[in-house]
Design an enzyme around this catalytic site. Structure first.
Site, PDB file in Angstrom:
ATOM      1  N   SER A  47     -28.244  13.904 -73.231  1.00  0.00           N
ATOM      2  CA  SER A  47     -27.427  12.676 -73.745  1.00  0.00           C
ATOM      3  C   SER A  47     -27.179  11.814 -72.369  1.00  0.00           C
ATOM      4  O   SER A  47     -26.779  10.482 -72.549  1.00  0.00           O
ATOM      5  CB  SER A  47     -25.882  13.437 -73.811  1.00  0.00           C
ATOM      6  OG  SER A  47     -25.391  13.979 -72.942  1.00  0.00           O
ATOM      7  N   ASP A 323     -16.368  10.260 -70.308  1.00  0.00           N
ATOM      8  CA  ASP A 323     -15.743  11.464 -70.906  1.00  0.00           C
ATOM      9  C   ASP A 323     -15.849  12.529 -70.033  1.00  0.00           C
ATOM     10  O   ASP A 323     -15.894  12.209 -68.674  1.00  0.00           O
ATOM     11  CB  ASP A 323     -16.151  11.764 -72.163  1.00  0.00           C
ATOM     12  CG  ASP A 323     -17.623  11.996 -72.286  1.00  0.00           C
ATOM     13  OD1 ASP A 323     -18.268  12.138 -71.353  1.00  0.00           O
ATOM     14  OD2 ASP A 323     -18.354  11.971 -73.420  1.00  0.00           O
ATOM     15  N   HIS A 326     -19.716  12.588 -69.162  1.00  0.00           N
ATOM     16  CA  HIS A 326     -20.832  11.412 -68.903  1.00  0.00           C
ATOM     17  C   HIS A 326     -20.309  10.276 -68.170  1.00  0.00           C
ATOM     18  O   HIS A 326     -19.014  10.002 -68.512  1.00  0.00           O
ATOM     19  CB  HIS A 326     -21.008  11.022 -70.292  1.00  0.00           C
ATOM     20  CG  HIS A 326     -21.586  11.805 -71.494  1.00  0.00           C
ATOM     21  ND1 HIS A 326     -20.950  12.663 -72.279  1.00  0.00           N
ATOM     22  CD2 HIS A 326     -23.035  12.468 -71.362  1.00  0.00           C
ATOM     23  CE1 HIS A 326     -21.561  13.184 -72.715  1.00  0.00           C
ATOM     24  NE2 HIS A 326     -23.076  13.430 -72.434  1.00  0.00           N
TER      25      HIS A 326
END
Ligand SMILES: *[C@@H]1O[C@H](CO)[C@@H](O)[C@H](O)[C@H]1NC(C)=O
Ligand SMILES: *[C@@H]1O[C@H](CO)[C@@H](O)[C@H](O)[C@H]1NC(C)=O
Ligand SMILES: *[C@@H]1O[C@H](CO)[C@@H](O)[C@H](O)[C@H]1NC(C)=O
Ligand SMILES: *[C@@H]1O[C@H](CO)[C@@H](O)[C@H](O)[C@H]1NC(C)=O
Ligand SMILES: *[C@@H]1O[C@H](CO)[C@@H](O)[C@H](O)[C@H]1NC(C)=O
Length: 347
Positions: A47, A323, A326
């Site tokens: 991600s 978050d 990330h």
């Protein structure tokens, strides 16, 4: 990386088990500027570099994308991620996510990265890096990219973070030296494969300081990074740097270039901590901008009635973490500005 909340117990267990040694991680800067015309970017990993492959995830739900493009668009971030900055550095558009490829949108390369995945299988049902490279190989076999396309292309690889957080959860971390060695061995296999498919410049991200991630720094009440976990990253990076040096030596040229996420993350976090010591209204860089209202929820969660179960900071552009895992666009942009001196080696 995505959806990581290893239990606090496992972290304490790990802290008890750990006795890693630390060594400095340095990156050689070797400036060598050449034309970048016709460059394509092929991206592999998790991600941190995914720009839209994981359709049924929080990356396609609010509040992701709130800064850029203004609506959820598949990034695990409020805005741009490192992939977008690397693409703009190469003066191309961010490559199309593999999921959305069609006959007319593959000219800038393809992004195979998939949130939550790793070098090995993780708890996410997505393609590990091996499978991502298989997909790349298939496109080449279909003659979508020519040999000369590939020769002027660049690859970006970011994986391993989810392997460690997954191993923390499932207990494989108990034999850390063994786990680390098999992980780095597999990364080496992956890197050689990307090169043997015809790419001459491959950027390999070193592992970020995992002990600074808000999902894990919560055990210090967000006052500091968890050093024993950062030591894992340091050891991993030391091993990975060795592998990369050996590969470059075997090939006889600097095909592989490392991007030091470890020191760049720490440097940005420290700078923001210093600023905050002079202005206490600024957000703690170890605190996420967006997080669940309690441990049952995460950034983006809604309950059965559709009401939000997360809180959002006032100024995402001042945060480091978007978050609990990330960086925010602000975080990535600052990290990118530090990495530029290494990126020059790709051009
Ligand atoms: C290909 O995808 C792009 C978006 O990436 C879209 O705008 C375009 O219409 C698609 N073209 C075809 C031929 O499906
Ligand atoms: C990657 O996934 C494939 C298919 O799910 C699996 O066969 C393979 O063993 C995995 N590779 C690694 C290195 O874990
Ligand atoms: C990885 O997961 C796939 C299913 O997604 C499974 O077929 C494969 O055996 C797994 N490989 C390993 C090495 O665990
Ligand atoms: C634990 O996680 C690691 C890394 O994701 C994986 O390679 C390993 O197969 C998992 N082990 C078990 C027992 O699930
Ligand atoms: C402190 O930071 C806030 C943003 O949170 C900003 O609006 C304010 O101008 C700053 N104050 C000083 C003295 O720099």
């Amino acid at each position: 990386m995505a959806k990581q909340s290893p239990s606090i117990m496992s972290v304490f267990l790990l802290l008890l088990l750990l006795a890693s040694t630390a060594l400095d991680v340095t990156v050689n800067v070797n400036v060598n500027v050449v034309e970048v015309e016709g460059t394509k970017l092929f991206v592999f990993g998790d991600s941190y570099v995914d720009t839209g492959n994981f359709v049924h995830s929080e990356s396609y739900k609010p509040p992701s994308g709130v800064t850029y493009p203004g609506t959820p668009a598949g990034r695990f971030c409020d805005g741009r991620v490192i992939t977008d900055y690397v693409a703009s550095f190469l003066k191309i558009e961010s490559p199309t996510p593999f999921t959305f490829r069609n006959s007319s949108n593959m000219q800038n390369g393809i992004n195979f990265a998939y949130g939550g995945t790793g070098v090995f299988n993780t708890s996410i049902d997505g393609p590990n890096v091996t499978v991502q490279i298989d997909s790349f190989q298939n496109l080449i076999q279909q003659n979508i990219y020519t040999k000369s396309d590939l020769q002027s292309s660049i690859a970006l690889v970011n994986a391993a973070g989810n392997d460690y957080t997954n191993a923390l959860k499932n207990g494989s971390i108990i034999n850390l030296p063994h786990f680390m060695e098999s992980l780095v061995d597999q990364i080496s296999v992956n890197l050689k494969r990307i090169q043997s498919l015809g790419i001459n410049k491959i950027a390999v991200n070193l592992l970020q300081p995992i002990g600074c991630l808000p999902s894990l720094n919560v055990i210090s009440f967000r006052t500091s990074c968890i050093q024993p976990l950062n030591l894992i990253a340091i050891d991993h990076n030391k091993m990975l740097l060795q592998v990369v040096q050996e590969l470059n030596k075997e090939i006889g040229k600097s095909v592989f270039v490392t991007l030091d996420l470890y020191n760049s993350f720490l440097s940005v976090i420290e700078t923001l901590q210093k600023k905050r010591s002079e202005n206490s209204t600024l957000i703690n860089p170890l605190k996420p901008c967006c997080e669940g209202v309690n441990f049952e929820y995460e950034c983006g969660s809604v309950d059965d009635q559709g009401s939000k179960k997360y809180s959002l900071c006032e100024n995402p552009e001042l945060s480091f973490f978007w978050d609990t895992v990330h960086p925010s666009q602000n975080g990535w942009e600052a990290v990118f500005s530090i990495l530029q001196s290494s990126l020059v080696q790709l051009t």
